[in-house]
Design a protein around this motif. Structure first.
Motif, PDB file in Angstrom:
ATOM      1  N   THR A   1       0.854  -1.190   0.000  1.00 40.21           N
ATOM      2  CA  THR A   1       0.000   0.000   0.000  1.00 40.21           C
ATOM      3  C   THR A   1       0.880   1.228   0.000  1.00 40.21           C
ATOM      4  O   THR A   1       2.065   1.157   0.324  1.00 40.21           O
ATOM      5  CB  THR A   1      -0.908   0.026   1.238  1.00 40.21           C
ATOM      6  OG1 THR A   1      -0.093  -0.153   2.392  1.00 40.21           O
ATOM      7  CG2 THR A   1      -1.937  -1.076   1.174  1.00 40.21           C
ATOM      8  N   THR A   2       0.272   2.353  -0.354  1.00 42.01           N
ATOM      9  CA  THR A   2       1.007   3.610  -0.299  1.00 42.01           C
ATOM     10  C   THR A   2       0.601   4.329   0.966  1.00 42.01           C
ATOM     11  O   THR A   2      -0.549   4.228   1.396  1.00 42.01           O
ATOM     12  CB  THR A   2       0.665   4.506  -1.496  1.00 42.01           C
ATOM     13  OG1 THR A   2      -0.735   4.412  -1.722  1.00 42.01           O
ATOM     14  CG2 THR A   2       1.428   4.068  -2.714  1.00 42.01           C
TER      15      THR A   2
ATOM     16  N   GLY B   1     -11.985  -1.553  -2.876  1.00 40.27           N
ATOM     17  CA  GLY B   1     -13.097  -0.699  -3.277  1.00 40.27           C
ATOM     18  C   GLY B   1     -12.622   0.557  -4.001  1.00 40.27           C
ATOM     19  O   GLY B   1     -13.400   1.243  -4.669  1.00 40.27           O
ATOM     20  N   LEU B   2     -11.313   0.855  -3.871  1.00 39.62           N
ATOM     21  CA  LEU B   2     -10.786   2.073  -4.491  1.00 39.62           C
ATOM     22  C   LEU B   2     -10.785   2.013  -6.013  1.00 39.62           C
ATOM     23  O   LEU B   2     -10.533   3.029  -6.655  1.00 39.62           O
ATOM     24  CB  LEU B   2      -9.366   2.353  -3.987  1.00 39.62           C
ATOM     25  CG  LEU B   2      -9.283   2.815  -2.528  1.00 39.62           C
ATOM     26  CD1 LEU B   2      -7.847   3.002  -2.107  1.00 39.62           C
ATOM     27  CD2 LEU B   2     -10.061   4.109  -2.323  1.00 39.62           C
TER      28      LEU B   2
ATOM     29  N   PHE C   1     -14.069   3.950  -6.110  1.00 33.79           N
ATOM     30  CA  PHE C   1     -14.269   5.002  -5.120  1.00 33.79           C
ATOM     31  C   PHE C   1     -13.056   5.909  -5.237  1.00 33.79           C
ATOM     32  O   PHE C   1     -11.931   5.479  -4.988  1.00 33.79           O
ATOM     33  CB  PHE C   1     -14.342   4.362  -3.730  1.00 33.79           C
ATOM     34  CG  PHE C   1     -14.587   5.315  -2.587  1.00 33.79           C
ATOM     35  CD1 PHE C   1     -15.831   5.381  -1.977  1.00 33.79           C
ATOM     36  CD2 PHE C   1     -13.564   6.128  -2.103  1.00 33.79           C
ATOM     37  CE1 PHE C   1     -16.058   6.236  -0.906  1.00 33.79           C
ATOM     38  CE2 PHE C   1     -13.793   6.991  -1.041  1.00 33.79           C
ATOM     39  CZ  PHE C   1     -15.042   7.036  -0.440  1.00 33.79           C
TER      40      PHE C   1
ATOM     41  N   ASN D   1     -10.166   8.350  -4.656  1.00 37.60           N
ATOM     42  CA  ASN D   1      -9.350   8.845  -3.558  1.00 37.60           C
ATOM     43  C   ASN D   1      -7.986   9.172  -4.166  1.00 37.60           C
ATOM     44  O   ASN D   1      -7.122   8.307  -4.254  1.00 37.60           O
ATOM     45  CB  ASN D   1      -9.236   7.783  -2.463  1.00 37.60           C
ATOM     46  CG  ASN D   1      -8.447   8.297  -1.268  1.00 37.60           C
ATOM     47  OD1 ASN D   1      -7.902   9.400  -1.299  1.00 37.60           O
ATOM     48  ND2 ASN D   1      -8.375   7.504  -0.215  1.00 37.60           N
TER      49      ASN D   1
ATOM     50  N   GLN E   1      -4.586   7.751  -3.491  1.00 35.39           N
ATOM     51  CA  GLN E   1      -4.328   6.319  -3.660  1.00 35.39           C
ATOM     52  C   GLN E   1      -4.386   5.915  -5.130  1.00 35.39           C
ATOM     53  O   GLN E   1      -4.611   4.752  -5.441  1.00 35.39           O
ATOM     54  CB  GLN E   1      -5.360   5.511  -2.856  1.00 35.39           C
ATOM     55  CG  GLN E   1      -5.330   5.777  -1.364  1.00 35.39           C
ATOM     56  CD  GLN E   1      -4.146   5.113  -0.686  1.00 35.39           C
ATOM     57  OE1 GLN E   1      -3.574   4.164  -1.222  1.00 35.39           O
ATOM     58  NE2 GLN E   1      -3.759   5.607   0.473  1.00 35.39           N
TER      59      GLN E   1
ATOM     60  N   GLY F   1     -13.305  -2.691   1.610  1.00 36.37           N
ATOM     61  CA  GLY F   1     -13.122  -1.263   1.891  1.00 36.37           C
ATOM     62  C   GLY F   1     -12.161  -1.166   3.058  1.00 36.37           C
ATOM     63  O   GLY F   1     -11.328  -2.056   3.239  1.00 36.37           O
ATOM     64  N   ILE F   2     -12.299  -0.108   3.854  1.00 34.43           N
ATOM     65  CA  ILE F   2     -11.346   0.044   4.953  1.00 34.43           C
ATOM     66  C   ILE F   2     -11.557  -1.082   5.969  1.00 34.43           C
ATOM     67  O   ILE F   2     -12.656  -1.267   6.489  1.00 34.43           O
ATOM     68  CB  ILE F   2     -11.490   1.426   5.598  1.00 34.43           C
ATOM     69  CG1 ILE F   2     -11.058   2.487   4.570  1.00 34.43           C
ATOM     70  CG2 ILE F   2     -10.627   1.514   6.856  1.00 34.43           C
ATOM     71  CD1 ILE F   2     -11.063   3.885   5.102  1.00 34.43           C
TER      72      ILE F   2
ATOM     73  N   LEU G   1     -17.427   5.959   6.382  1.00 34.44           N
ATOM     74  CA  LEU G   1     -17.461   5.660   4.952  1.00 34.44           C
ATOM     75  C   LEU G   1     -18.355   4.464   4.647  1.00 34.44           C
ATOM     76  O   LEU G   1     -18.881   4.325   3.549  1.00 34.44           O
ATOM     77  CB  LEU G   1     -16.045   5.392   4.439  1.00 34.44           C
ATOM     78  CG  LEU G   1     -15.123   6.629   4.428  1.00 34.44           C
ATOM     79  CD1 LEU G   1     -13.693   6.218   4.166  1.00 34.44           C
ATOM     80  CD2 LEU G   1     -15.596   7.616   3.367  1.00 34.44           C
TER      81      LEU G   1
ATOM     82  N   THR H   1     -19.551   0.649   1.313  1.00 33.71           N
ATOM     83  CA  THR H   1     -18.819   1.910   1.110  1.00 33.71           C
ATOM     84  C   THR H   1     -19.074   2.486  -0.279  1.00 33.71           C
ATOM     85  O   THR H   1     -19.008   3.694  -0.485  1.00 33.71           O
ATOM     86  CB  THR H   1     -17.303   1.669   1.309  1.00 33.71           C
ATOM     87  OG1 THR H   1     -17.100   1.179   2.631  1.00 33.71           O
ATOM     88  CG2 THR H   1     -16.497   2.946   1.122  1.00 33.71           C
ATOM     89  N   LEU H   2     -19.412   1.606  -1.227  1.00 35.65           N
ATOM     90  CA  LEU H   2     -19.596   2.082  -2.604  1.00 35.65           C
ATOM     91  C   LEU H   2     -21.018   2.580  -2.862  1.00 35.65           C
ATOM     92  O   LEU H   2     -21.342   2.982  -3.976  1.00 35.65           O
ATOM     93  CB  LEU H   2     -19.235   0.963  -3.593  1.00 35.65           C
ATOM     94  CG  LEU H   2     -17.823   0.372  -3.407  1.00 35.65           C
ATOM     95  CD1 LEU H   2     -17.549  -0.717  -4.434  1.00 35.65           C
ATOM     96  CD2 LEU H   2     -16.774   1.475  -3.521  1.00 35.65           C
TER      97      LEU H   2
HETATM   98  O1  P7Q Z   1      -8.291   4.777   2.289  1.00 33.29           O
HETATM   99  C1  P7Q Z   1      -8.691   3.712   1.796  1.00 33.29           C
HETATM  100  C2  P7Q Z   1      -7.796   2.604   1.597  1.00 33.29           C
HETATM  101  C3  P7Q Z   1      -6.448   2.621   2.026  1.00 33.29           C
HETATM  102  C4  P7Q Z   1      -5.884   3.623   2.880  1.00 33.29           C
HETATM  103  O2  P7Q Z   1      -6.500   4.426   3.537  1.00 33.29           O
HETATM  104  C5  P7Q Z   1      -4.387   3.670   3.086  1.00 33.29           C
HETATM  105  C6  P7Q Z   1      -3.823   2.303   3.229  1.00 33.29           C
HETATM  106  C7  P7Q Z   1      -4.308   1.587   4.413  1.00 33.29           C
HETATM  107  O3  P7Q Z   1      -2.385   2.399   3.295  1.00 33.29           O
HETATM  108  C8  P7Q Z   1      -4.172   1.566   1.954  1.00 33.29           C
HETATM  109  C9  P7Q Z   1      -5.614   1.567   1.646  1.00 33.29           C
HETATM  110  C10 P7Q Z   1      -6.092   0.503   0.954  1.00 33.29           C
HETATM  111  C11 P7Q Z   1      -7.409   0.475   0.591  1.00 33.29           C
HETATM  112  O4  P7Q Z   1      -7.798  -0.548  -0.143  1.00 33.29           O
HETATM  113  C12 P7Q Z   1      -8.285   1.503   0.908  1.00 33.29           C
HETATM  114  C13 P7Q Z   1      -9.670   1.401   0.532  1.00 33.29           C
HETATM  115  O5  P7Q Z   1     -10.086   0.372   0.027  1.00 33.29           O
HETATM  116  C14 P7Q Z   1     -10.549   2.524   0.759  1.00 33.29           C
HETATM  117  C15 P7Q Z   1     -10.047   3.646   1.375  1.00 33.29           C
HETATM  118  C16 P7Q Z   1     -10.879   4.775   1.590  1.00 33.29           C
HETATM  119  C17 P7Q Z   1     -12.195   4.750   1.163  1.00 33.29           C
HETATM  120  C18 P7Q Z   1     -12.710   3.632   0.543  1.00 33.29           C
HETATM  121  C19 P7Q Z   1     -11.890   2.530   0.322  1.00 33.29           C
HETATM  122  O6  P7Q Z   1     -12.382   1.446  -0.312  1.00 33.29           O
HETATM  123  C20 P7Q Z   1     -13.714   1.553  -0.796  1.00 33.29           C
END
Ligand code: P7Q
Ligand code: NAP
Length: 690
Positions: A530-531, A579-580, A583, A585, A588, A622-623, A643, A681-682
């Protein structure tokens, strides 16, 4: 229905959550009720902050849950400082878990409801005398201006808290144990100490959490420090001295907003009813505020007492309710006294675990071990949530199938028989994946570990892959073996030359040693880089992009390619995305690009492998709480929880259970699909109050 010479049917002393809920329930049933409260205005102190599942249901049944506004999930909860996911009580419960709600907000809603139902609250009045004669009680109340008044009613209820005046005036007998341990608590502005949750240090236990306003709630206990009687609250100097002894940090320069001390005095009345006087909530049982149970117990007491009083007072016939007799009120005592006693026991146990020194460490370790079993977790979580435990609940069938097929080479995932009880389910689940093998990449920690544990619990032999964290990987294996499962660890850093070859050397050797052949039924591509948050798209470097693609996209592709020779027909491939990919962000973007690439593996290999009965699917969390320190910061968790449509962050097991479904025989008709495991979350933002 009160006799004309009575002021009211029921007098309630105390306008806290218990008194107000009770008064509303009585008024709703047509019982006349008056509340007496010594405070002129409702308190704004923070006090209790957590609602449990049963309390949420009681509020929903009264149609007032929505009035509390959107509540956020309060994280997983704990037992004596040992992490305990309260949703384990009943994951299917509509309000599973714990919910953040300041006591003042709850009181405002309960007070408004009582007012709408015609309840009169006499504020600024203190109960000073009590007399019971014949069919009535008489309560003397004194107003702040010194004038006294007498009120008569058929029944009197003390909801007046741990220092209950009603309890004293009516002469209730109590049992309990005196204080032995004390905790200091303060909200302090202008200090900067790291957030921590029940941190056990050499000399004591410390907790710190930053409020949104910038002040910090600190709680500290020095091991072995005895409780002492206090006439006044501690001052900042005392709290700061203890804090420094335990943590080595200085907070004495801060500005105290609120200071207090609380101890583990335990007390319970032997009877919840004495003639025409009844007690509910803290008035009936006093305990240390550990685990947020007091308010919930009080509200649940009040709901039970309301039903009992309504039954007593609204019977048919000449003298209302008389043919019913006192049975409902005795039933209230019989129902709630043992629940209170049980809560006091669990709270005392938690105090020992939380405030005991190093001598309790072995007990903590053993208990933590027990708490890794579903049934043990469910038992404790149910006790705290106010729900029937696993031994009493009639469980919904969760993973039943009528087909009890034998494991079968073409369809390796065994069918199961119908399970209706918790224990039976536990046993049968053990058999779902017997005779199968699985590789879960990145299963030393987080979602991967939870997936490895679940697949192993279902009976699979699991290869626990990791890169750097050998200790954590061995712990995953140990956890599996402790529960009678089978697993072995495989090391390989992904994203570097030769990575996949190294992985398969270890995998094939491990499988051969244990099964005599190198055959794989289930592949879960979970490992991911992850970043860090807070990197703008403008700042992503080419090197970083390459690293992310190498670990998150290139490696999974090469692993699938290499696994084709090992995979049994009818096998399963599950790719963990995010989910990103749906979604936005911007911070990311690079990570999300790699996940977009992984989803392409699913689409194209699903087509390619269908002829062999192999399914390929994507699970997008998601988170999700992966155990990183971020999830120990309540404020951060609260923010992330918003979220999800369910108002909490995901647990690793929430995702693991979805993976396990796709891996099971039940998932055979799903391939090429994207499964959202993000708790909604979506779905986008909520349109209005829930
Ligand atoms: O925000 C995410 C998220 C995140 C992070 O915060 C930073 C992290 C933990 O280093 C990597 C990370 C991986 C993810 O897959 C997600 C994420 O799936 C996500 C985040 C914020 C809002 C919705 C999300 O999935 C729908
Ligand atoms: P985590 O706790 O960060 O653990 C990562 C795992 O992957 C560890 O086992 C780690 O091994 C392994 N790993 C990391 N880099 C590796 C590399 N270069 N080579 C080999 N192994 C490597 O992970 P997580 O949060 O549970 O996430 C698991 C998956 O879910 C990831 O694909 C992630 O993108 C996805 N996901 C997570 C979230 C979330 O909020 N947590 C949300 C959506 C999607 P070591 O322990 O040996 O380092």
């Amino acid at each position: 229905m009160a006799a004309p010479d009575l002021d009211t049917d029921v007098l309630v002393v105390g306008a806290g959550p218990a008194g107000l809920l009770l008064a509303g329930d009585l008024a709703e049933a047509g019982v006349r009720v008056t509340v007496v409260e010594q405070l002129v205005a409702p308190t704004t102190q923070s006090r209790a902050s957590t609602l449990h599942a049963r309390t949420m249901t009681l509020l929903a049944e009264r149609g007032i849950l929505g009035r509390l506004g959107q509540l956020t999930g309060g994280g997983p909860g704990h037992f004596g400082g040992i992490r305990l996911d309260l949703t384990a009580a009943d994951p299917a419960h509509p309000h599973a878990g714990q919910w953040k709600c300041p006591q003042a907000r709850l009181e405002a809603v309960l007070g408004a409801r009582a007012g709408e139902l015609g309840v009169r609250v006499r504020r600024g009045q203190r109960a000073t005398g009590l007399a019971a004669d014949g069919d009535r009680v008489r309560l003397t109340v004194r107003a702040d201006d010194g004038t006294s008044d007498q009120l008569s009613a058929r029944y009197l209820v003390g909801c007046d808290g741990e220092r209950s005046t009603v309890r004293e005036l009516a002469g209730f007998a109590v049992t309990g144990t005196p204080a032995t341990k004390e905790m200091l608590r303060a909200d302090v502005a202008g200090i900067d100490v790291p957030n921590r949750r029940f941190e056990r240090l050499a000399g004591g236990m410390a907790t710190a959490s930053r409020w949104p306003d910038g002040s910090t709630r600190v709680m500290v206990h020095r091991y072995g420090a005895a409780a002492r009687p206090r006439a006044v609250d501690p001052d900042l100097a005392e709290v700061a001295a203890t804090w420094e002894q335990v943590t080595g940090e200085r907070i004495g320069h801060g500005v105290p907003v609120w200071l207090n001390a609380f101890d583990n005095t335990t007390l319970q009345v032997t009877e919840y009813r004495r003639g025409r006087v009844l007690l509910a909530g803290d008035a009936a049982h006093r305990q240390m505020p550990v685990g947020g149970q007091a308010l919930n117990l009080a509200v649940q007491d009040a709901a039970a007492l309301g039903a009992a009083l309504v039954a007593r007072l609204t019977g048919r016939g000449g003298e209302p309710g008389d043919e019913v007799g006192d049975e409902p009120l005795d039933g209230y005592h019989r129902a709630r006294h043992p629940i209170g006693a049980r809560a006091l026991t669990n709270i005392q146990a938690q105090v020992l675990l939380l405030l005991g020194g190093p001598e309790v460490d072995p007990v903590r370790e053993l208990l933590a071990e027990l708490m890794r079993h579903d049934v043990a977790r469910a038992h404790l979580a149910a006790m705290i949530s106010g729900l029937p435990g696993p031994d009493r609940a009639h469980r919904h069938q969760r993973d039943g199938s009528d087909r009890a097929s034998r494991p079968d080479r073409a369809e390796p995932v065994a069918g199961i028989t119908r399970a209706t009880h918790g224990q039976a389910r536990e046993r049968i689940r053990m058999g779902r994946l017997t005779d199968t093998t699985a590789l879960v990449t990145g299963s030393s920690r987080g979602i991967g570990r939870a997936t490895a544990l679940r697949l192993a619990a279902d009976g699979a032999l699991v290869a626990v892959h990791y890169a750097t964290n050998g200790d954590a990987a061995r712990e995953t294996v140990a956890l599996i073996e402790k529960d009678g499962g089978r697993a072995f660890a495989v090391r390989a850093e992904l994203g570097v030359p030769g990575d996949v070859h190294e992985l398969f050397l270890g995998l094939e050797r491990g499988l051969r040693e244990r099964t005599g052949e190198a055959v794989l039924d289930i592949l879960v591509n979970n490992a991911g880089a992850t970043t860090p948050a807070g990197v703008a798209p403008e700042e992503v470097t080419a090197e970083e992009l390459d690293r992310l693609f190498a670990v998150n996209a290139r490696a999974p592709f090469l692993i699938v390619q290499r696994a084709l020779g090992l995979l049994r027909d009818g096998g399963r491939i599950i790719n963990i995305s995010s989910g990103l990919t749906r979604f936005a962000n911007p911070e990311q973007v690079a990570y999300a690009m790699t996940k977009g690439a992984v989803e392409q593996i699913t689409l194209h290999f699903a087509r390619h492998l269908a002829s062999r009965g192999i399914t390929v699917n994507t699970v997008a969390p998601g988170i999700t709480n992966n155990g990183s320190p971020l999830f120990d910061i309540p404020e951060a968790v609260e923010q992330m929880a918003r979220l999800s449509a369910f108002g909490r962050v995901g647990d690793a097991s929430d995702v693991a259970d979805v993976v396990a479904f796709l891996a099971s025989r039940d998932g055979r008709w799903v391939t090429g699909s994207f499964v959202d495991a993000s708790g909604g979350t979506l779905l986008g933002a909520a349109g209005g109050a829930a």
